[in-house]
Enzyme design. Structure first.
Site, PDB file in Angstrom:
ATOM      1  N   TYR A  92     -27.615 -22.708   1.783  1.00 17.15           N
ATOM      2  CA  TYR A  92     -26.817 -23.208   2.914  1.00 17.15           C
ATOM      3  C   TYR A  92     -26.582 -22.040   3.861  1.00 17.15           C
ATOM      4  O   TYR A  92     -27.303 -21.039   3.817  1.00 17.15           O
ATOM      5  CB  TYR A  92     -25.527 -23.787   2.289  1.00 17.15           C
ATOM      6  CG  TYR A  92     -24.696 -24.644   3.194  1.00 17.15           C
ATOM      7  CD1 TYR A  92     -25.254 -25.727   3.864  1.00 17.15           C
ATOM      8  CD2 TYR A  92     -23.338 -24.386   3.369  1.00 17.15           C
ATOM      9  CE1 TYR A  92     -24.476 -26.521   4.695  1.00 17.15           C
ATOM     10  CE2 TYR A  92     -22.553 -25.186   4.190  1.00 17.15           C
ATOM     11  CZ  TYR A  92     -23.135 -26.243   4.847  1.00 17.15           C
ATOM     12  OH  TYR A  92     -22.365 -27.021   5.665  1.00 17.15           O
ATOM     13  N   ARG A 145     -29.368 -29.063  17.851  1.00 14.02           N
ATOM     14  CA  ARG A 145     -28.314 -28.028  17.791  1.00 14.02           C
ATOM     15  C   ARG A 145     -28.179 -27.620  16.330  1.00 14.02           C
ATOM     16  O   ARG A 145     -27.321 -28.109  15.614  1.00 14.02           O
ATOM     17  CB  ARG A 145     -27.002 -28.613  18.351  1.00 14.02           C
ATOM     18  CG  ARG A 145     -25.912 -27.646  18.676  1.00 14.02           C
ATOM     19  CD  ARG A 145     -25.208 -27.046  17.459  1.00 14.02           C
ATOM     20  NE  ARG A 145     -24.135 -27.808  16.884  1.00 14.02           N
ATOM     21  CZ  ARG A 145     -23.917 -27.909  15.567  1.00 14.02           C
ATOM     22  NH1 ARG A 145     -24.701 -27.333  14.682  1.00 14.02           N
ATOM     23  NH2 ARG A 145     -22.913 -28.622  15.122  1.00 14.02           N
ATOM     24  N   LYS A 163     -28.142 -29.846   3.170  1.00 13.16           N
ATOM     25  CA  LYS A 163     -26.914 -30.656   3.043  1.00 13.16           C
ATOM     26  C   LYS A 163     -27.036 -31.609   1.849  1.00 13.16           C
ATOM     27  O   LYS A 163     -26.082 -31.808   1.097  1.00 13.16           O
ATOM     28  CB  LYS A 163     -26.682 -31.472   4.325  1.00 13.16           C
ATOM     29  CG  LYS A 163     -26.354 -30.626   5.546  1.00 13.16           C
ATOM     30  CD  LYS A 163     -24.857 -30.445   5.745  1.00 13.16           C
ATOM     31  CE  LYS A 163     -24.564 -29.518   6.908  1.00 13.16           C
ATOM     32  NZ  LYS A 163     -23.144 -29.213   7.074  1.00 13.16           N
ATOM     33  N   GLU A 235     -26.243 -35.169  11.664  1.00 12.14           N
ATOM     34  CA  GLU A 235     -26.062 -33.720  11.499  1.00 12.14           C
ATOM     35  C   GLU A 235     -26.789 -32.957  12.596  1.00 12.14           C
ATOM     36  O   GLU A 235     -27.977 -33.185  12.849  1.00 12.14           O
ATOM     37  CB  GLU A 235     -26.627 -33.316  10.127  1.00 12.14           C
ATOM     38  CG  GLU A 235     -26.270 -31.923   9.693  1.00 12.14           C
ATOM     39  CD  GLU A 235     -24.796 -31.742   9.356  1.00 12.14           C
ATOM     40  OE1 GLU A 235     -24.240 -32.537   8.595  1.00 12.14           O
ATOM     41  OE2 GLU A 235     -24.199 -30.774   9.879  1.00 12.14           O
ATOM     42  N   ASP A 236     -26.077 -32.059  13.210  1.00 11.77           N
ATOM     43  CA  ASP A 236     -26.665 -31.104  14.158  1.00 11.77           C
ATOM     44  C   ASP A 236     -27.465 -31.753  15.289  1.00 11.77           C
ATOM     45  O   ASP A 236     -28.532 -31.254  15.688  1.00 11.77           O
ATOM     46  CB  ASP A 236     -27.481 -30.037  13.399  1.00 11.77           C
ATOM     47  CG  ASP A 236     -26.558 -29.099  12.601  1.00 11.77           C
ATOM     48  OD1 ASP A 236     -25.346 -29.384  12.510  1.00 11.77           O
ATOM     49  OD2 ASP A 236     -27.040 -28.090  12.076  1.00 11.77           O
ATOM     50  N   ASP A 258     -20.995 -35.299  10.705  1.00 10.71           N
ATOM     51  CA  ASP A 258     -20.439 -34.201   9.911  1.00 10.71           C
ATOM     52  C   ASP A 258     -19.831 -33.117  10.803  1.00 10.71           C
ATOM     53  O   ASP A 258     -18.791 -32.539  10.485  1.00 10.71           O
ATOM     54  CB  ASP A 258     -21.590 -33.611   9.077  1.00 10.71           C
ATOM     55  CG  ASP A 258     -21.122 -32.596   8.067  1.00 10.71           C
ATOM     56  OD1 ASP A 258     -20.022 -32.763   7.536  1.00 10.71           O
ATOM     57  OD2 ASP A 258     -21.872 -31.644   7.812  1.00 10.71           O
ATOM     58  N   ASP A 259     -20.488 -32.821  11.917  1.00 10.83           N
ATOM     59  CA  ASP A 259     -20.026 -31.734  12.790  1.00 10.83           C
ATOM     60  C   ASP A 259     -18.727 -32.100  13.497  1.00 10.83           C
ATOM     61  O   ASP A 259     -17.865 -31.247  13.700  1.00 10.83           O
ATOM     62  CB  ASP A 259     -21.122 -31.386  13.806  1.00 10.83           C
ATOM     63  CG  ASP A 259     -22.391 -30.988  13.092  1.00 10.83           C
ATOM     64  OD1 ASP A 259     -22.362 -29.973  12.385  1.00 10.83           O
ATOM     65  OD2 ASP A 259     -23.391 -31.728  13.188  1.00 10.83           O
ATOM     66  N   ASN A 390     -21.463 -20.882  12.890  1.00 10.19           N
ATOM     67  CA  ASN A 390     -22.484 -20.504  11.908  1.00 10.19           C
ATOM     68  C   ASN A 390     -23.801 -20.195  12.601  1.00 10.19           C
ATOM     69  O   ASN A 390     -24.039 -20.689  13.689  1.00 10.19           O
ATOM     70  CB  ASN A 390     -22.725 -21.680  10.940  1.00 10.19           C
ATOM     71  CG  ASN A 390     -21.485 -22.019  10.154  1.00 10.19           C
ATOM     72  OD1 ASN A 390     -20.807 -21.149   9.646  1.00 10.19           O
ATOM     73  ND2 ASN A 390     -21.181 -23.304  10.076  1.00 10.19           N
TER      74      ASN A 390
HETATM   75  N1  LIG Z   1     -17.658 -24.334   9.914  1.00 11.40           N
HETATM   76  C1  LIG Z   1     -18.180 -25.541   9.983  1.00 11.40           C
HETATM   77  O1  LIG Z   1     -18.085 -26.353   9.049  1.00 11.40           O
HETATM   78  C2  LIG Z   1     -18.897 -25.962  11.219  1.00 11.40           C
HETATM   79  C3  LIG Z   1     -19.254 -25.043  12.161  1.00 11.40           C
HETATM   80  N2  LIG Z   1     -19.901 -25.442  13.287  1.00 11.40           N
HETATM   81  C4  LIG Z   1     -20.335 -24.393  14.200  1.00 11.40           C
HETATM   82  O2  LIG Z   1     -19.615 -24.480  15.404  1.00 11.40           O
HETATM   83  C5  LIG Z   1     -20.452 -24.051  16.470  1.00 11.40           C
HETATM   84  C6  LIG Z   1     -20.384 -25.076  17.586  1.00 11.40           C
HETATM   85  O3  LIG Z   1     -20.868 -26.322  17.142  1.00 11.40           O
HETATM   86  P1  LIG Z   1     -20.669 -27.637  18.043  1.00 11.40           P
HETATM   87  O4  LIG Z   1     -19.253 -27.803  18.398  1.00 11.40           O
HETATM   88  O5  LIG Z   1     -21.354 -28.732  17.364  1.00 11.40           O
HETATM   89  O6  LIG Z   1     -21.520 -27.209  19.334  1.00 11.40           O
HETATM   90  P2  LIG Z   1     -21.429 -27.788  20.783  1.00 11.40           P
HETATM   91  O7  LIG Z   1     -22.670 -27.373  21.471  1.00 11.40           O
HETATM   92  O8  LIG Z   1     -21.072 -29.222  20.755  1.00 11.40           O
HETATM   93  O9  LIG Z   1     -20.173 -26.999  21.432  1.00 11.40           O
HETATM   94  C7  LIG Z   1     -20.182 -25.648  21.749  1.00 11.40           C
HETATM   95  C8  LIG Z   1     -19.014 -25.399  22.684  1.00 11.40           C
HETATM   96  O10 LIG Z   1     -18.883 -24.005  22.871  1.00 11.40           O
HETATM   97  C9  LIG Z   1     -18.789 -23.742  24.264  1.00 11.40           C
HETATM   98  N3  LIG Z   1     -19.292 -22.408  24.556  1.00 11.40           N
HETATM   99  C10 LIG Z   1     -20.557 -21.958  24.493  1.00 11.40           C
HETATM  100  N4  LIG Z   1     -20.607 -20.665  24.866  1.00 11.40           N
HETATM  101  C11 LIG Z   1     -19.335 -20.306  25.180  1.00 11.40           C
HETATM  102  C12 LIG Z   1     -18.733 -19.115  25.636  1.00 11.40           C
HETATM  103  N5  LIG Z   1     -19.445 -18.016  25.836  1.00 11.40           N
HETATM  104  N6  LIG Z   1     -17.394 -19.113  25.873  1.00 11.40           N
HETATM  105  C13 LIG Z   1     -16.677 -20.217  25.665  1.00 11.40           C
HETATM  106  N7  LIG Z   1     -17.186 -21.380  25.210  1.00 11.40           N
HETATM  107  C14 LIG Z   1     -18.504 -21.417  24.977  1.00 11.40           C
HETATM  108  C15 LIG Z   1     -19.605 -24.828  24.932  1.00 11.40           C
HETATM  109  O11 LIG Z   1     -19.195 -24.914  26.289  1.00 11.40           O
HETATM  110  P3  LIG Z   1     -19.799 -25.995  27.322  1.00 11.40           P
HETATM  111  O12 LIG Z   1     -19.291 -27.309  26.848  1.00 11.40           O
HETATM  112  O13 LIG Z   1     -19.222 -25.567  28.617  1.00 11.40           O
HETATM  113  O14 LIG Z   1     -21.278 -25.866  27.215  1.00 11.40           O
HETATM  114  C16 LIG Z   1     -19.195 -26.025  24.077  1.00 11.40           C
HETATM  115  O15 LIG Z   1     -17.987 -26.558  24.512  1.00 11.40           O
HETATM  116  C17 LIG Z   1     -21.844 -23.835  15.874  1.00 11.40           C
HETATM  117  O16 LIG Z   1     -22.042 -22.461  15.653  1.00 11.40           O
HETATM  118  C18 LIG Z   1     -21.799 -24.536  14.554  1.00 11.40           C
HETATM  119  O17 LIG Z   1     -22.593 -23.900  13.591  1.00 11.40           O
HETATM  120  C19 LIG Z   1     -20.166 -26.749  13.565  1.00 11.40           C
HETATM  121  C20 LIG Z   1     -19.832 -27.704  12.656  1.00 11.40           C
HETATM  122  C21 LIG Z   1     -19.227 -27.366  11.383  1.00 11.40           C
HETATM  123  C1  LIG Z   2     -21.706 -26.324   8.918  1.00 11.41           C
HETATM  124  C2  LIG Z   2     -22.320 -27.134   9.941  1.00 11.41           C
HETATM  125  O1  LIG Z   2     -22.432 -28.334   9.800  1.00 11.41           O
HETATM  126  C3  LIG Z   2     -22.789 -26.508  11.144  1.00 11.41           C
HETATM  127  O2  LIG Z   2     -22.598 -25.312  11.326  1.00 11.41           O
HETATM  128  O3  LIG Z   2     -23.382 -27.224  11.961  1.00 11.41           O
HETATM  129 MG   LIG Z   3     -23.802 -29.195  11.157  1.00  8.00          MG
END
Ligand SMILES: NC(=O)C1=CN([C@@H]2O[C@H](COP(=O)(O)OP(=O)(O)OC[C@H]3O[C@@H](n4cnc5c(N)ncnc54)[C@H](OP(=O)(O)O)[C@@H]3O)[C@@H](O)[C@H]2O)C=CC1
Ligand SMILES: CC(=O)C(=O)O
Ligand SMILES: [Mg+2]
Length: 534
Positions: A92, A145, A163, A235-236, A258-259, A390
């Protein structure tokens, strides 16, 4: 093809490392109750874990583990379950991220089902090619993504595969009931389009009607082939499709994202647990998110919902305690018209601010949560810090930074694992706030209750069950998540709470309701045991 795939996911291996399996027993005769002593020397799993430790490079361990999964599925799961804390970072995050980036060059055999645009009109036929019929859980991505690594197209297959191996190892779903799927609608990743080893369609992503029609054919075919109780985990997907797919299919299929939802549930659990250390209630806190996409807005909404339940204040009001920053700055009302729909509930009254530091100064959050997918963006001290992006390279800050900046005052959790940190003679244990704590148990609870829909209250139930597994002993060590080593017990509790909610909401079809749902969940869990013939 069929026998090849069967061998791939369910077969017993002639190359098994087990001294016992070389006698050539079939699948059935070695399954079942484990009467062998686990501490005896040279068990297949102790041999295997020792041989795995010979690799220094995590990606090599990943490749060795994937080969083991193909050769001897039971041994792979035995190993993973017995060494979950050591091997989770391999199968993972973070290693799976590197594996996805290099998927084309490390590719050996297909580990899941690829459904490409070329199969338009024939998706049902493609699904029927999969050798297992009794599928309970599908994890599907379109690879747009992948973690915080962007569009990896078909190479994202490592994520559904990873997963689902956690569904089995951490949650107890039978491996043969799991189906990893990658929808190939092309990629916008130029590097991959020009890569001779890229395994997917070499074209730009299909969008709009073409994309949604294809996804609709897929969702319809899944229900037709496996019935309405098959769980589909999105997912993603990129956020411009993820919210829409969830809204569209959440009312007709057993789906969750999941996200958006799994992450929300695990973070809420960590927040509830951290209140035991910080004191007060959720409503006493002000939250600031860096990142307003799937994870950020998903978590924000579940926190607001929980605050609303606790205080009986409408959710429109509780949302005002939560602020989000995206790539353009603080989300405020003057930006409302230009915002994507999922950001609009967070557009509160405030003057525009274009960076995190000024937003921190103005909002004075007590909890800072990173969901931006961009590494090294936190530079400020806060009592509660979650760097959720991540893999490790994308974490907003490291555990060491969080503890040293705050001189050990921070409660810290991250999406990918960090080692314990020593500061001023004290050892700090960073938590892993990753949806891996939630989705295996949540999914298992849905499966064992025969649920037909996912409801927000089930996410709250999962979150509550996870927080309930944090003991005083853990709090005394500053932990807000229970050790992953106990994950099967944790998953059984999550599954039971989710199943209980499914029954309460009238969404469960497995009747009658078992009286003791924890015991029932435990009794249903797949366990990859070897039988002793001595
Ligand atoms: N720990 C866990 O279990 C999980 C972790 N994650 C992680 O979270 C991260 C984001 O995932 P997700 O929400 O799906 O992605 P998205 O693409 O949906 O969202 C990313 C967000 O970050 C913003 N962003 C990007 N660059 C910047 C910056 N330099 N400054 C401020 N904001 C910024 C984007 O802005 P804008 O909207 O303006 O483009 C957007 O709002 C990934 O790395 C993923 O691996 C995700 C799911 C689970
Ligand atoms: C953990 C997870 O689902 C992610 O980083 O997208
Ligand atoms: Mg994910």
């Amino acid at each position: 093809m069929e026998s090849f795939l069967k061998e791939q996911r369910g077969g017993e291996s002639v190359l098994d490392l087990s001294p016992r399996s070389t006698v050539g027993g079939g699948v059935e005769d070695v399954y079942g109750e484990d009467r062998a002593s686990e501490d005896q020397l040279a068990t297949p799993w102790t041999v295997s874990v020792a041989s795995l430790r010979q690799y220094d490079v995590p990606l090599h361990k990943y490749m060795a583990l994937m080969e083991l999964e193909e050769r001897n599925e039971r041994l792979f799961y035995k190993l993973l379950i017995n060494n979950v804390e050591e091997l989770l970072p391999i199968v993972y995050t973070p290693t799976v991220g590197e594996a996805c980036q290099k998927y084309g060059s490390i590719f050996r055999r297909p580990q899941g089902l690829y459904i490409s645009l070329k199969e338009k009109g024939k998706i049902l036929e493609v699904l029927r090619n999969w050798p297992e019929r009794a599928i309970q859980v599908i994890v599907v991505t379109d690879g747009e993504r992948i973690l915080g690594l962007g569009d990896l197209g078909c190479q994202g297959m490592g994520i559904p595969v990873g997963k689902l191996s956690l569904y089995t190892a951490l949650g107890g779903v039978r491996p043969s009931a799991c189906l990893p799927i990658t929808i190939d609608v092309g990629t916008n990743n130029e590097k991959l389009l020009n890569d001779e080893f890229y395994i997917g369609l070499k074209q730009k992503r299909a969008t709009g009607k073409e994309y949604y029609d294809f996804l609709h054919e897929f969702m319809t075919a899944v229900k037709q082939n496996y019935g309405e109780k098959v769980l589909i985990q999105f997912e993603d997907f990129a956020n411009h499709n993820a919210f829409e797919l969830l809204a569209k299919y959440g009312t007709t299929h057993l789906v969750f994202n999941d996200d958006i939802q799994g992450t929300a549930s695990v973070v809420l659990s960590g927040l509830v647990a951290s209140l035991k250390l910080l004191g007060g209630t959720l409503g006493d806190h002000t939250f600031l998110f860096l990142g307003a996409g799937e994870a950020g807005t998903g978590i924000a909404e579940l926190i607001a919902l929980e605050m609303s339940k606790q205080t009986k204040v409408p959710v429109e009001e509780t949302r005002k305690k939560i602020w989000l920053v995206d790539s353009k700055g603080l989300i405020v009302s003057s930006r409302k018209e230009s915002l994507q729909h999922f950001k609009r509930p967070w557009a509160h009254e405030h003057e525009p601010i274009d960076n995190l530091l000024d937003a921190v100064k103005a909002i004075k959050p007590t909890a800072l949560i990173g969901t931006s997918g961009v590494g090294k963006t936190f530079t400020k001290e806060k009592p509660l810090i979650m760097a959720l992006s991540n893999p490790t390279s994308q974490a907003e800050c490291t555990a060491e930074q969080a503890y040293t900046w705050t001189e050990g005052r921070a409660i810290f959790a991250s999406g990918s694992p960090f080692d314990p940190v020593e500061f001023n003679g004290k050892c700090f244990m960073p938590g892993q706030a990753n949806n891996a704590y939630i989705f295996p148990g949540l999914g298992f609870g849905l499966v064992i209750s025969g649920a037909i829909r996912v409801h927000d209250d089930m996410l709250l139930a999962a979150s509550e069950a996870l927080a309930g597994q944090v003991t005083q002993e853990h709090y005394d060590k500053g932990m807000i998540y229970p050790p992953l080593a106990n994950i099967r017990k944790i998953s059984a509790h999550i599954a039971a709470n989710v199943a209980a909610k499914a029954y309460e909401l009238g969404l469960a079809t497995r009747l009658p309701r078992p009286a003791d749902l924890v015991k029932y969940a435990e009794s249903c869990m797949f366990t990859p045991n070897y039988r002793s013939y001595r």
